[in-house]
Design a protein around this motif. Structure first.
Motif, PDB file in Angstrom:
ATOM      1  N   HIS A 105       0.879  -1.217  -0.040  1.00  0.00           N
ATOM      2  CA  HIS A 105       0.025   0.104  -0.184  1.00  0.00           C
ATOM      3  C   HIS A 105       0.946   1.182  -0.019  1.00  0.00           C
ATOM      4  N   THR A 106       0.323   2.410  -0.170  1.00  0.00           N
ATOM      5  CA  THR A 106       0.984   3.624  -0.075  1.00  0.00           C
ATOM      6  C   THR A 106      -0.070   4.310   0.910  1.00  0.00           C
ATOM      7  N   ASP A 107       0.501   5.021   1.940  1.00  0.00           N
ATOM      8  CA  ASP A 107      -0.043   5.399   2.915  1.00  0.00           C
ATOM      9  C   ASP A 107      -1.414   6.383   2.818  1.00  0.00           C
ATOM     10  N   VAL A 108      -2.517   5.973   3.232  1.00  0.00           N
ATOM     11  CA  VAL A 108      -3.849   6.921   3.375  1.00  0.00           C
ATOM     12  C   VAL A 108      -4.100   7.631   2.139  1.00  0.00           C
ATOM     13  N   THR A 109      -4.127   6.541   0.905  1.00  0.00           N
ATOM     14  CA  THR A 109      -4.411   7.236  -0.440  1.00  0.00           C
ATOM     15  C   THR A 109      -6.024   7.147  -0.622  1.00  0.00           C
ATOM     16  N   PHE A 110      -6.563   6.899   0.559  1.00  0.00           N
ATOM     17  CA  PHE A 110      -8.260   6.907   0.288  1.00  0.00           C
ATOM     18  C   PHE A 110      -8.576   8.367   0.907  1.00  0.00           C
ATOM     19  N   VAL A 111      -7.712   9.382   1.080  1.00  0.00           N
ATOM     20  CA  VAL A 111      -8.330  10.590   1.276  1.00  0.00           C
ATOM     21  C   VAL A 111      -7.822  11.489  -0.103  1.00  0.00           C
ATOM     22  N   LYS A 112      -8.637  12.800  -0.114  1.00  0.00           N
ATOM     23  CA  LYS A 112      -8.189  13.428  -1.261  1.00  0.00           C
ATOM     24  C   LYS A 112      -6.750  14.014  -1.546  1.00  0.00           C
ATOM     25  N   ARG A 113      -6.257  14.405   0.004  1.00  0.00           N
ATOM     26  CA  ARG A 113      -4.766  14.784   0.111  1.00  0.00           C
ATOM     27  C   ARG A 113      -3.948  13.770   0.988  1.00  0.00           C
ATOM     28  N   PRO A 114      -3.482  12.686   0.023  1.00  0.00           N
ATOM     29  CA  PRO A 114      -2.662  11.735   0.957  1.00  0.00           C
ATOM     30  C   PRO A 114      -1.362  12.214   1.450  1.00  0.00           C
ATOM     31  N   PRO A 115      -0.735  11.483   2.560  1.00  0.00           N
ATOM     32  CA  PRO A 115       0.403  12.388   3.036  1.00  0.00           C
ATOM     33  C   PRO A 115       1.502  12.477   2.168  1.00  0.00           C
ATOM     34  N   LEU A 116       2.365  13.225   2.324  1.00  0.00           N
ATOM     35  CA  LEU A 116       3.478  13.606   1.488  1.00  0.00           C
ATOM     36  C   LEU A 116       4.392  12.496   1.827  1.00  0.00           C
ATOM     37  N   GLY A 117       4.691  12.255   3.164  1.00  0.00           N
ATOM     38  CA  GLY A 117       5.696  11.223   3.492  1.00  0.00           C
ATOM     39  C   GLY A 117       5.325  10.866   4.761  1.00  0.00           C
ATOM     40  N   SER A 118       6.146   9.590   5.209  1.00  0.00           N
ATOM     41  CA  SER A 118       5.951   8.744   6.482  1.00  0.00           C
ATOM     42  C   SER A 118       7.361   9.051   7.027  1.00  0.00           C
ATOM     43  N   ILE A 119       7.425   9.063   8.463  1.00  0.00           N
ATOM     44  CA  ILE A 119       8.703   8.844   9.378  1.00  0.00           C
ATOM     45  C   ILE A 119       8.057   7.594  10.366  1.00  0.00           C
ATOM     46  N   LEU A 120       9.105   6.794   9.993  1.00  0.00           N
ATOM     47  CA  LEU A 120       8.715   5.301  11.008  1.00  0.00           C
ATOM     48  C   LEU A 120       9.842   4.851  11.901  1.00  0.00           C
ATOM     49  N   GLY A 161     -10.715   3.259   1.620  1.00  0.00           N
ATOM     50  CA  GLY A 161     -10.158   2.683   2.764  1.00  0.00           C
ATOM     51  C   GLY A 161     -11.244   2.034   3.676  1.00  0.00           C
ATOM     52  N   SER A 162     -12.393   1.685   3.170  1.00  0.00           N
ATOM     53  CA  SER A 162     -13.393   1.066   4.101  1.00  0.00           C
ATOM     54  C   SER A 162     -12.977  -0.447   4.236  1.00  0.00           C
ATOM     55  N   LYS A 163     -12.625  -1.041   3.222  1.00  0.00           N
ATOM     56  CA  LYS A 163     -12.194  -2.447   3.665  1.00  0.00           C
ATOM     57  C   LYS A 163     -11.160  -2.670   4.795  1.00  0.00           C
TER      58      LYS A 163
END
Ligand SMILES: O=C(O)CCC(=O)C(=O)O
Ligand SMILES: [Fe+2]
Length: 299
Positions: A105-120, A161-163
């Motif tokens: 997956h790519t993080d949170v693509t189920f919103v209009k403006r998915p995150p630019l990046g993630s820090i884990l 993202g509902s699944k």
């Protein structure tokens, strides 16, 4: 000491893993980095798309501070709350609580403006296993045949993202999710993004679909959609498009969520694995100028 293949790159020492994908960043303490180093990390994020830092030992406050220096932080997740009130930006992925794993997956693509990046950040690691892999979606686009690139350029995809998170919103939060970018999530609705995303900083194109959240291609038949997505998903996860990270205590990874997908292995039996993530605010994906682009009709 840095390995022989590490090269100085401005204020950073990089050990590059692929020509334009993946690098270790050596000899940098993310908690005490100066502004010049932080802006070099930000530039490396766009260039290499996934960065790894060893021996960091960040605590939650330091992880949030780092995120705020790299960009604007979002809430932890549209439907999953943060680890506690003082750290509402931190999303915990905990194997003991159904942490998100085993899905590209790519993080949170189920919103209009998915995150630019993630820090884990690795918090608790199992004795073995639990590696994470990333796919370079720019390389995946570049390695398609030109005719398939042209087809992809014109397509739009539906993300949902509902699944994966619908049950959480309904049952664990009684239908009231987080305040995410000025919106309180009470339902997960489908959104549409171009299949080929143009990176807002570099202008490079990437194959911006992912098995976790992309449910169909808009404006084509169900069979066409299924076969196109099968083709794209198999292509973007080919081994030559991937880097894989074996976690050690103290590790931090950062990725450009506009041009990558990732996958956490759940292959460590009953051992516990906990990771903490923050996400940087992003913008609405922009596609290739395509006069014949198909979009789904409303409803
Ligand atoms: O647990 C991991 O390694 C990655 C989990 C994940 O998908 C994320 O942090 O966005
Ligand atoms: Fe993720």
């Amino acid at each position: 000491m840095s390995p022989l293949s590490a090269v100085p790159a401005g204020p950073l020492t990089l050990e590059v893993l692929g020509p334009r994908f993946g690098t270790l960043v050596h000899d940098l303490d993310l908690a005490t980095a100066d502004d010049v180093q932080v802006s070099a990390v930000r530039a490396a994020l766009t260039e290499y798309k996934v960065l790894f830092f060893r021996n960091q030992g960040l605590n939650p406050d330091q992880q949030i501070r780092l995120g705020n220096r790299m960009g604007d932080l979002t809430a932890s997740h549209p439907v999953v709350p943060g680890i506690d009130e003082a750290h509402s930006e931190i999303y915990a992925l905990d194997s003991a609580d159904d942490g998100y794993a085993d899905v590209w997956h790519t993080d949170v693509t189920f919103v209009k403006r998915p995150p630019l990046g993630s820090i884990l950040r690795a918090v608790i690691l199992p004795p073995t296993g639990g590696d994470t892999s990333w796919a370079d979606l720019e390389l995946a686009y570049a390695s398609l045949s030109p005719a398939v690139q042209r087809l992809a350029d014109e397509l739009t995809a539906v993300h949902d993202g509902s699944k994966d998170f619908g049950y959480y919103l309904a049952q664990r939060r009684q239908g009231r999710g987080s305040d995410w970018e000025g919106e309180t999530f009470t339902a997960l609705e489908e959104v549409q993004h171009p299949v080929v995303r143009v990176h807002p900083e570099t202008g490079r194109r990437s194959l911006f679909v992912n098995p976790g959240f992309t449910t169909r291609i808009a404006g084509v038949s169900d069979a066409e959609s299924r076969h196109l997505l099968d083709l794209f998903f198999a292509h973007l996860t080919k081994p030559e498009h991937l880097v894989r990270h074996r976690w050690a205590e103290g590790d931090v990874a950062m990725w450009d969520n506009r041009a990558t997908a990732h996958y956490a292995n759940r292959d460590y039996g009953d051992a516990r694995r906990v990771m903490h993530r923050v996400t940087l605010r992003g913008d609405a994906p922009v596609g290739v100028e395509a006069p014949d682009r198909q979009v789904a009709s409303a409803g």
